[in-house]
Write a protein that holds these residues in place. Structure first.
Motif, mmCIF file in Angstrom:
data_model
loop_
_atom_site.group_PDB
_atom_site.id
_atom_site.type_symbol
_atom_site.label_atom_id
_atom_site.label_comp_id
_atom_site.label_asym_id
_atom_site.label_seq_id
_atom_site.Cartn_x
_atom_site.Cartn_y
_atom_site.Cartn_z
ATOM 1 N N MET A 107 46.451 31.851 76.847
ATOM 2 C CA MET A 107 47.952 31.333 76.889
ATOM 3 C C MET A 107 48.582 29.862 75.515
ATOM 4 S SD MET A 107 50.028 29.858 80.780
ATOM 5 C CE MET A 107 48.831 28.106 80.800
ATOM 6 N N ALA A 108 47.112 29.158 75.866
ATOM 7 C CA ALA A 108 47.872 27.931 74.339
ATOM 8 C C ALA A 108 47.773 28.560 73.251
ATOM 9 C CB ALA A 108 46.668 27.252 74.490
ATOM 10 N N ARG A 109 47.217 29.426 72.325
ATOM 11 C CA ARG A 109 47.135 30.234 71.241
ATOM 12 C C ARG A 109 48.581 31.170 71.539
ATOM 13 N NH1 ARG A 109 42.972 30.416 67.977
ATOM 14 N NH2 ARG A 109 40.668 30.702 69.117
ATOM 15 N N LEU A 110 48.648 31.607 72.215
ATOM 16 C CA LEU A 110 50.076 32.519 72.591
ATOM 17 C C LEU A 110 51.706 31.771 71.935
ATOM 18 C CD1 LEU A 110 51.804 34.784 73.072
ATOM 19 C CD2 LEU A 110 51.704 34.428 75.674
ATOM 20 N N LEU A 111 51.209 30.619 72.731
ATOM 21 C CA LEU A 111 52.158 29.403 73.185
ATOM 22 C C LEU A 111 53.117 28.724 71.510
ATOM 23 C CD1 LEU A 111 52.118 28.091 76.560
ATOM 24 C CD2 LEU A 111 53.960 29.844 75.964
ATOM 25 N N THR A 147 49.798 22.922 73.730
ATOM 26 C CA THR A 147 49.433 22.465 75.019
ATOM 27 C C THR A 147 50.210 21.631 76.179
ATOM 28 O OG1 THR A 147 49.653 20.409 73.328
ATOM 29 C CG2 THR A 147 47.772 21.065 73.315
ATOM 30 N N ALA A 148 51.361 21.226 75.465
ATOM 31 C CA ALA A 148 52.060 20.619 77.224
ATOM 32 C C ALA A 148 52.900 22.086 77.377
ATOM 33 C CB ALA A 148 53.384 19.510 76.413
ATOM 34 N N GLY A 149 53.109 23.020 76.334
ATOM 35 C CA GLY A 149 53.935 23.881 77.173
ATOM 36 C C GLY A 149 53.091 24.930 77.578
ATOM 37 N N SER A 150 51.615 24.743 77.693
ATOM 38 C CA SER A 150 51.275 25.599 78.537
ATOM 39 C C SER A 150 51.226 24.932 79.929
ATOM 40 C CB SER A 150 49.235 25.162 78.345
ATOM 41 O OG SER A 150 49.582 26.007 77.230
ATOM 42 N N ALA A 151 51.299 23.469 79.876
ATOM 43 C CA ALA A 151 50.796 22.850 81.607
ATOM 44 C C ALA A 151 52.668 22.918 82.143
ATOM 45 C CB ALA A 151 50.857 21.604 81.427
ATOM 46 N N VAL A 152 53.477 23.633 81.004
ATOM 47 C CA VAL A 152 55.394 23.165 81.799
ATOM 48 C C VAL A 152 54.953 24.883 82.610
ATOM 49 C CG1 VAL A 152 57.502 24.228 80.616
ATOM 50 C CG2 VAL A 152 55.841 21.811 80.198
ATOM 51 N N VAL A 153 54.780 25.789 81.911
ATOM 52 C CA VAL A 153 54.164 27.432 82.432
ATOM 53 C C VAL A 153 53.768 27.185 83.747
ATOM 54 C CG1 VAL A 153 53.701 29.561 81.602
ATOM 55 C CG2 VAL A 153 54.727 28.489 80.015
ATOM 56 N N THR A 154 52.717 26.722 83.561
ATOM 57 C CA THR A 154 52.132 26.333 84.982
ATOM 58 C C THR A 154 52.208 25.680 85.912
ATOM 59 O OG1 THR A 154 50.062 26.688 83.904
ATOM 60 C CG2 THR A 154 49.715 26.251 86.232
ATOM 61 N N LEU A 200 60.697 25.953 76.125
ATOM 62 C CA LEU A 200 59.692 26.297 74.776
ATOM 63 C C LEU A 200 60.196 27.053 73.792
ATOM 64 C CD1 LEU A 200 57.431 28.424 77.549
ATOM 65 C CD2 LEU A 200 56.751 26.746 76.622
ATOM 66 N N THR A 201 61.240 27.624 73.488
ATOM 67 C CA THR A 201 62.243 27.722 71.922
ATOM 68 C C THR A 201 63.080 26.503 71.923
ATOM 69 O OG1 THR A 201 63.600 28.659 73.900
ATOM 70 C CG2 THR A 201 61.829 29.682 72.939
ATOM 71 N N LEU A 202 63.771 26.445 72.638
ATOM 72 C CA LEU A 202 65.327 25.827 72.092
ATOM 73 C C LEU A 202 64.597 24.161 71.262
ATOM 74 C CD1 LEU A 202 67.960 25.756 71.471
ATOM 75 C CD2 LEU A 202 67.962 24.617 73.909
ATOM 76 N N VAL A 203 64.037 23.124 72.309
ATOM 77 C CA VAL A 203 62.885 21.674 72.243
ATOM 78 C C VAL A 203 62.727 22.322 70.961
ATOM 79 C CG1 VAL A 203 61.812 20.671 73.134
ATOM 80 C CG2 VAL A 203 63.752 21.738 74.535
ATOM 81 N N PRO A 204 61.687 23.268 71.039
ATOM 82 C CA PRO A 204 61.265 22.385 69.410
ATOM 83 C C PRO A 204 61.457 23.785 68.391
ATOM 84 C CG PRO A 204 60.287 24.953 70.998
ATOM 85 C CD PRO A 204 60.530 23.934 71.376
ATOM 86 N N ALA A 205 62.759 24.148 68.213
ATOM 87 C CA ALA A 205 63.619 24.239 67.420
ATOM 88 C C ALA A 205 64.629 23.070 66.904
ATOM 89 C CB ALA A 205 64.208 25.709 67.542
ATOM 90 N N ILE A 206 65.016 22.039 67.566
ATOM 91 C CA ILE A 206 65.967 21.437 67.741
ATOM 92 C C ILE A 206 64.814 20.491 66.558
ATOM 93 C CG2 ILE A 206 67.110 19.715 68.481
ATOM 94 C CD1 ILE A 206 68.369 21.042 70.357
#
Length: 734
Positions: free
Chosen positions: A1-5, A276-283, A322-328
């Motif tokens: 999951m970490a690689r995908l995110l 990393t943090a995104g994986s925890a967010v998904v979980t 996972l998308t808008l936050v990293p874009a900004i």
């Protein structure tokens, strides 16, 4: 999951304009859809298949659909020492009734002095006019409501006391946001600004959360044009979506800033943060969604709708994070850091667990883990004491109007003039060829039951195959005596009738049926949700005891939250602090909704906190050092996230109406207890007490897959790809 995110994060960096414009387009489409497709919402609660709701459907079929139309009861009281039948007062009553009949939307207004259908009490001091509208409940316009209230106000000039209650003057729309909610958002912004040291980043965090909530609520508004939704559905989705939206963005942004301070470039920092943090967010998001979606096991349609709507808003919040936050963040770059930290790296580039200068959190966790037995016992006993009121909790679906409102004054006039039970009559339906005779013969035994004040003569249907008896209890609609009367009627009617089917309905009967359904469903719901969450946490931590510690901590959290809620809303303790108009039973929905939401959020904190401990232990730290290192790294973010969530939930308490007020209070207290007592004291103390056994997984479970929420997979080189960051850029801290 970490690689995908990680790949998703770097994609959002490369295509930042496309990502931002896509979300903007989705928001615009939602606005257009909401403006053109929105429908009415409802405040009615029922469960298909229950006796009370079957009776309502049959009454509509047998006696006409008009019974479902909106109506108001205009209550009229004579001046002290006078009667409504005196010539002067009778003329004023007749004038008022005539004016009511001319109001827009009104199809009939009854005269309380009509000898054919009197509406006055025994001493003729109080009466009521039933004003019927030509539209169903919830469709009386604001202008028509205002006209009705203005007519009642105008009648005060005649010396009469006139108040209004009924479905025609009940707000059937969504509860608007108020000053309390705005204060909650402002407090969240201040906490974010203090956490980041930057008002720009704090505003960006709040903005992205707002986008997620906006998309979710606009979607719910569009759906209301096709499905009959509860008015509280969008409020619950807003409250929960805003809280988790802010928190999830906080975790991503914090990790991004951490990587920048370690010397990573913007692209790598974004990828690592999302991986990393995104994986925890998904979980974490998945645990909340599970808890909300599985509300359907209660078998109550409106509860299922609320759960699915809130779960959909959570999914949107996760996607935004996972998308808008990293874009900004890609646009902000190094400006996400305070100006003084934008130069050389301020954190070590190598080594995950460099020991910083001891601070408050280091000393705190050191004290907790040294005195672990005292910490576990103290927190357990304290929360257990707070939970004591929970065991005397009463619930109902009958909502009482706010003190000082015309509805509350009208109900008080009726209670004083006709008795408490007049505000909550019970209706008995007799269905069958001998319905009229059966109703007449049953009236005597029914009147002899405890808590019965009066039984009206039977009302037959047009074809004589159905009849209605109205039972006026001695006690009010939310009292235990009236609820017992419902059970007594259902037990007695089959013994005094034959050849007909009997049904008991009315607001209290519906409440009894809903409570019974919820009580039956709650153990099943808990077993499913807790079971699925434990399985998920076992996969995340590869441990049996860590998930059990998390679940036991949650039980203390929910006990304390509901115990405090009963103490305030049912017993009246500190009622002024929450702007409580009157005490009474909690809304029946409160326990199951609070349990579902709190469980998801409690597991969020468990994942964010313990995953840092698990990561440190996996990299060779001893069990005690791993607990202290993980706590030191994750606790500041968990504390900030909990403070924000508490502010958002607490903001809905002062001006909240109906079920939202008690639910928001319970959630706010639950977050406070879970984050600052259970996760900050009980969990590290319990894990220290367990020692190495905390990370034990039976050999027969070794086949279980590993959910990488810590980004360990990012350290392993990926053949043929360049999406994986170099090992030295993989840091710590969610």
């Amino acid at each position: 999951m970490a690689r995908l995110l990680y790949r998703l994060g770097t994609f959002a960096h490369r295509r930042r304009w496309a990502v931002v414009l896509t979300w903007l387009m989705i928001l615009i489409i939602g606005v257009v859809g909401a403006l053109t497709l929105a429908g009415k919402t409802s405040n009615t609660f029922s469960i298909p298949g229950q006796e009370s709701t079957i009776a309502l459907d049959k009454i509509s079929d047998k006696f006409g659909a008009g019974d479902g139309n909106a109506s108001a009861r205009v209550v009229i009281a004579a001046p002290a020492g006078q009667t409504l039948t005196s010539p002067e007062n009778a003329a004023a009553v007749s004038g008022l009734v005539a004016e009511l009949g001319r109001l827009p939307g009104v199809v009939d207004a009854g005269n309380p002095l009509n000898p054919q259908a009197p509406g006055v009490n025994a001493d003729q001091s109080t009466g009521y006019s039933t004003v019927t509208y030509g539209v169903p409940q919830g469709e009386v316009t604001a202008a028509e409501q205002d006209a009705l209230l203005a007519a009642a106000q105008h009648a005060h000039g005649t010396g009469l006391t006139v108040e209004v209650t009924g479905t025609a003057v009940t707000d059937q729309g969504a509860v608007p946001a108020g000053a309390g909610e705005a204060i909650g958002v402002i407090l969240a912004l201040l906490i974010l600004a203090l956490t980041y040291g930057s008002l720009v980043v704090a505003g960006m965090n709040l903005l992205t959360a707002g986008v997620g909530v906006g998309v979710g609520v606009l979607g719910i508004t569009v759906v209301s044009g096709f499905v009959d939704l509860q008015s509280t559905t969008s409020v619950l989705a807003t409250m929960l979506g805003l809280a988790v939206g802010i928190d999830y963005a906080l975790f991503i942004i914090t990790r991004f800033r951490h990587e920048l301070q370690r010397g990573a470039d913007v692209r790598s920092a974004i990828g690592i943060a999302v991986g990393t943090a995104g994986s925890a967010v998904v979980t974490a998001g998945l645990t909340v969604v599970i808890a909300l979606v599985f509300l359907f096991v209660a078998g109550i349609p409106f509860l299922t709708q609320m759960g699915i709507a809130a779960a959909a808003t959570i999914v949107v919040a996760v996607l935004v994070a996972l998308t808008l936050v990293p874009a900004i963040l890609s646009f902000l770059g190094l400006r996400a850091l305070p100006r003084r930290r934008r130069g050389a790296p301020t954190l070590p580039a190598g080594g995950r667990h460099a020991v910083p200068t001891p601070g408050f959190l280091e000393r705190w966790v050191g004290t907790v883990t040294r005195h672990k037995i005292v910490a576990v016992l103290a927190t357990t006993v304290t929360l257990g004491i707070i939970a004591i009121p929970f065991f005397s909790m009463q619930t109902t679906l009958v909502q009482t109007p706010a003190d000082g409102s015309t509805q509350a004054r009208a109900q008080q006039l009726l209670a004083d003039g006709f008795g408490e039970g007049f505000n909550g009559p019970l209706t008995i339906l007799f269905d069958g060829p001998d319905a009229v005779a059966s109703a007449a013969s049953a009236a005597g035994p029914v009147a002899a039951l405890a808590d019965v004040a009066m039984v009206t003569p039977p009302i037959p249907s047009a074809d004589g195959t159905a009849a209605l008896l109205t039972v006026i209890p001695q006690s009010g609609p939310t009292s235990e005596a009236t609820e017992q009367l419902v059970h007594d009627l259902r037990a007695t009617l089959p013994t005094v009738t034959s050849g007909v089917d009997t049904y008991v309905t009315g607001s209290t009967a519906v409440s009894v049926d809903v409570a019974a359904a919820l009580n039956e469903a709650l153990p099943i719901y808990l077993a499913i949700v807790v079971g699925l969450a434990v399985i998920l946490l076992v996969l995340v931590f590869r441990s049996i005891l860590v998930p059990l510690v998390g679940v036991l901590g949650f039980l203390l959290t929910v006990g304390a939250a509901l115990g405090a809620t009963v103490a305030v809303f049912q017993w009246g303790a500190l009622a002024d602090l929450v702007n409580l108009d009157r005490t009474g039973p909690l809304i029946s929905l409160t326990p199951i909704i609070v349990i579902g939401i709190l469980f998801g959020l409690a597991m969020d904190y468990q994942v964010f906190l313990v995953s840092r401990m698990h990561e440190a232990h996996a990299h060779g730290a001893g069990f005690l050092d791993a607990i202290r290192t993980g706590f030191r790294q994750a606790a500041p973010v968990v504390v900030a996230a909990a403070a924000i969530m508490f502010s958002v939930f607490a903001g809905f308490v002062p001006a909240g109406d109906g079920p939202i007020k008690s639910i928001a209070f319970a959630l706010a207290i639950g977050i406070l207890v879970d984050a600052f007592v259970v996760r900050m004291i009980l969990v590290p103390a319990a894990l220290a007490l367990l020692g190495e056994r905390a990370w034990w997984l039976p050999s027969w479970l070794a086949w279980l897959p590993t959910l990488d929420v810590e980004g360990a997979g990012l350290e392993r080189p990926e053949p043929g790809g360049d999406a994986t960051p170099p090992r030295e850029l993989v840091g710590a801290g969610h």
